[in-house]
Design a protein around this motif. Structure first.
Motif, PDB file in Angstrom:
ATOM      1  N   PHE A   1       0.884  -1.185  -0.025  1.00 19.76           N
ATOM      2  CA  PHE A   1       0.058   0.128  -0.072  1.00 19.76           C
ATOM      3  C   PHE A   1       0.888   1.185   0.148  1.00 19.76           C
ATOM      4  CE2 PHE A   1      -3.063  -3.076   1.130  1.00 19.76           C
ATOM      5  CZ  PHE A   1      -4.498  -2.444   1.017  1.00 19.76           C
ATOM      6  N   TYR A   2       1.684   1.506   0.809  1.00 20.95           N
ATOM      7  CA  TYR A   2       2.697   2.350   0.786  1.00 20.95           C
ATOM      8  C   TYR A   2       3.787   2.707   0.037  1.00 20.95           C
ATOM      9  CZ  TYR A   2       0.367   2.228   5.435  1.00 20.95           C
ATOM     10  OH  TYR A   2      -0.537   2.452   6.412  1.00 20.95           O
ATOM     11  N   GLU A   3       4.170   1.399  -0.728  1.00 15.67           N
ATOM     12  CA  GLU A   3       5.378   1.261  -1.529  1.00 15.67           C
ATOM     13  C   GLU A   3       4.914   1.629  -3.050  1.00 15.67           C
ATOM     14  OE1 GLU A   3       7.930  -1.780   1.172  1.00 15.67           O
ATOM     15  OE2 GLU A   3       6.843  -2.429  -0.735  1.00 15.67           O
ATOM     16  N   LYS A   4       3.708   1.503  -3.239  1.00 16.11           N
ATOM     17  CA  LYS A   4       3.082   1.491  -4.467  1.00 16.11           C
ATOM     18  C   LYS A   4       1.768   2.264  -4.501  1.00 16.11           C
ATOM     19  CE  LYS A   4       2.105  -0.529  -8.986  1.00 16.11           C
ATOM     20  NZ  LYS A   4       2.273  -1.688  -9.772  1.00 16.11           N
ATOM     21  N   LEU A   5       0.730   1.536  -4.106  1.00 16.68           N
ATOM     22  CA  LEU A   5      -0.716   1.863  -4.237  1.00 16.68           C
ATOM     23  C   LEU A   5      -1.135   3.068  -3.863  1.00 16.68           C
ATOM     24  CD1 LEU A   5      -2.461  -1.664  -3.198  1.00 16.68           C
ATOM     25  CD2 LEU A   5      -1.718  -0.745  -5.692  1.00 16.68           C
ATOM     26  N   LEU A   6      -0.699   3.764  -2.613  1.00 17.63           N
ATOM     27  CA  LEU A   6      -0.949   5.039  -2.045  1.00 17.63           C
ATOM     28  C   LEU A   6      -0.241   6.061  -2.892  1.00 17.63           C
ATOM     29  CD1 LEU A   6      -1.180   4.350   1.537  1.00 17.63           C
ATOM     30  CD2 LEU A   6      -3.010   4.682   0.060  1.00 17.63           C
ATOM     31  N   LEU A   7       0.566   5.832  -3.766  1.00 18.54           N
ATOM     32  CA  LEU A   7       1.521   6.674  -4.472  1.00 18.54           C
ATOM     33  C   LEU A   7       0.463   7.057  -6.087  1.00 18.54           C
ATOM     34  CD1 LEU A   7       4.817   5.478  -3.707  1.00 18.54           C
ATOM     35  CD2 LEU A   7       3.462   7.454  -2.680  1.00 18.54           C
ATOM     36  N   LEU A   8      -0.139   5.989  -6.242  1.00 16.63           N
ATOM     37  CA  LEU A   8      -0.846   5.918  -7.844  1.00 16.63           C
ATOM     38  C   LEU A   8      -1.732   7.219  -8.104  1.00 16.63           C
ATOM     39  CD1 LEU A   8      -1.697   2.132  -8.111  1.00 16.63           C
ATOM     40  CD2 LEU A   8       0.164   3.568  -9.069  1.00 16.63           C
TER      41      LEU A   8
ATOM     42  N   THR B   1     -10.451  12.484 -15.280  1.00 19.58           N
ATOM     43  CA  THR B   1     -11.275  11.256 -14.718  1.00 19.58           C
ATOM     44  C   THR B   1     -10.544  10.313 -14.134  1.00 19.58           C
ATOM     45  OG1 THR B   1     -12.870  11.470 -16.891  1.00 19.58           O
ATOM     46  CG2 THR B   1     -12.826   9.238 -15.564  1.00 19.58           C
ATOM     47  N   GLY B   2      -9.132  10.151 -14.629  1.00 18.07           N
ATOM     48  CA  GLY B   2      -8.226   9.144 -13.876  1.00 18.07           C
ATOM     49  C   GLY B   2      -8.124   9.684 -12.488  1.00 18.07           C
ATOM     50  N   LYS B   3      -7.888  11.037 -12.385  1.00 18.73           N
ATOM     51  CA  LYS B   3      -7.592  11.329 -11.154  1.00 18.73           C
ATOM     52  C   LYS B   3      -8.874  11.227 -10.082  1.00 18.73           C
ATOM     53  CE  LYS B   3      -4.280  15.002 -12.880  1.00 18.73           C
ATOM     54  NZ  LYS B   3      -3.934  16.446 -12.931  1.00 18.73           N
ATOM     55  N   GLU B   4     -10.097  11.579 -10.485  1.00 19.78           N
ATOM     56  CA  GLU B   4     -11.165  11.423  -9.840  1.00 19.78           C
ATOM     57  C   GLU B   4     -11.219   9.866  -9.253  1.00 19.78           C
ATOM     58  OE1 GLU B   4     -16.192  11.319 -10.387  1.00 19.78           O
ATOM     59  OE2 GLU B   4     -14.623  13.013 -11.556  1.00 19.78           O
ATOM     60  N   ILE B   5     -11.289   9.040 -10.395  1.00 25.49           N
ATOM     61  CA  ILE B   5     -11.326   7.517  -9.741  1.00 25.49           C
ATOM     62  C   ILE B   5     -10.174   7.163  -8.853  1.00 25.49           C
ATOM     63  CG2 ILE B   5     -10.916   5.161 -10.557  1.00 25.49           C
ATOM     64  CD1 ILE B   5     -12.382   6.299 -13.241  1.00 25.49           C
ATOM     65  N   ALA B   6      -8.750   7.493  -9.031  1.00 24.57           N
ATOM     66  CA  ALA B   6      -7.614   7.418  -8.078  1.00 24.57           C
ATOM     67  C   ALA B   6      -8.080   7.929  -6.856  1.00 24.57           C
ATOM     68  CB  ALA B   6      -6.587   7.992  -8.648  1.00 24.57           C
ATOM     69  N   GLU B   7      -8.609   9.066  -6.695  1.00 17.43           N
ATOM     70  CA  GLU B   7      -8.761   9.778  -5.238  1.00 17.43           C
ATOM     71  C   GLU B   7      -9.813   8.804  -4.716  1.00 17.43           C
ATOM     72  OE1 GLU B   7      -8.568  11.852  -1.933  1.00 17.43           O
ATOM     73  OE2 GLU B   7      -7.191  12.335  -3.954  1.00 17.43           O
TER      74      GLU B   7
END
Length: 71
Positions: free
Chosen positions: A29-36, A44-50
């Motif tokens: 989560f910290y090494e990759k997922l929360l950085l995406l 749209t990508g930013k909204e979904i990612a948020e």
């Protein structure tokens, strides 16, 4: 392994180190997922990612609460 508080997330790994890590799942989560969310290019990508980012933060909060016997 899902979680080991004795093994902190490593935010400075090379691609090769990351591919070969045996760190606990929650470190991912910290090494990759929360950085995406900061890597998204479109609105749209930013909204979904948020939304997904907030979901992951909620999951982590609940997990740590359960781990600590607070839930």
């Amino acid at each position: 392994m899902l979680y080991d508080p004795a093994i902190p997330a490593n935010l400075n790994m090379s691609k090769e180190e990351y591919k070969n890590t045996t760190a606990p799942t929650l470190n991912h989560f910290y090494e990759k997922l929360l950085l995406l969310k900061d890597l998204m290019k479109t609105a749209t990508g930013k909204e979904i990612a948020e939304q997904r980012h907030q979901f992951m933060l909620s999951y982590l909060e609940q997990f740590y609460g359960e781990w600590e016997g607070k839930r």
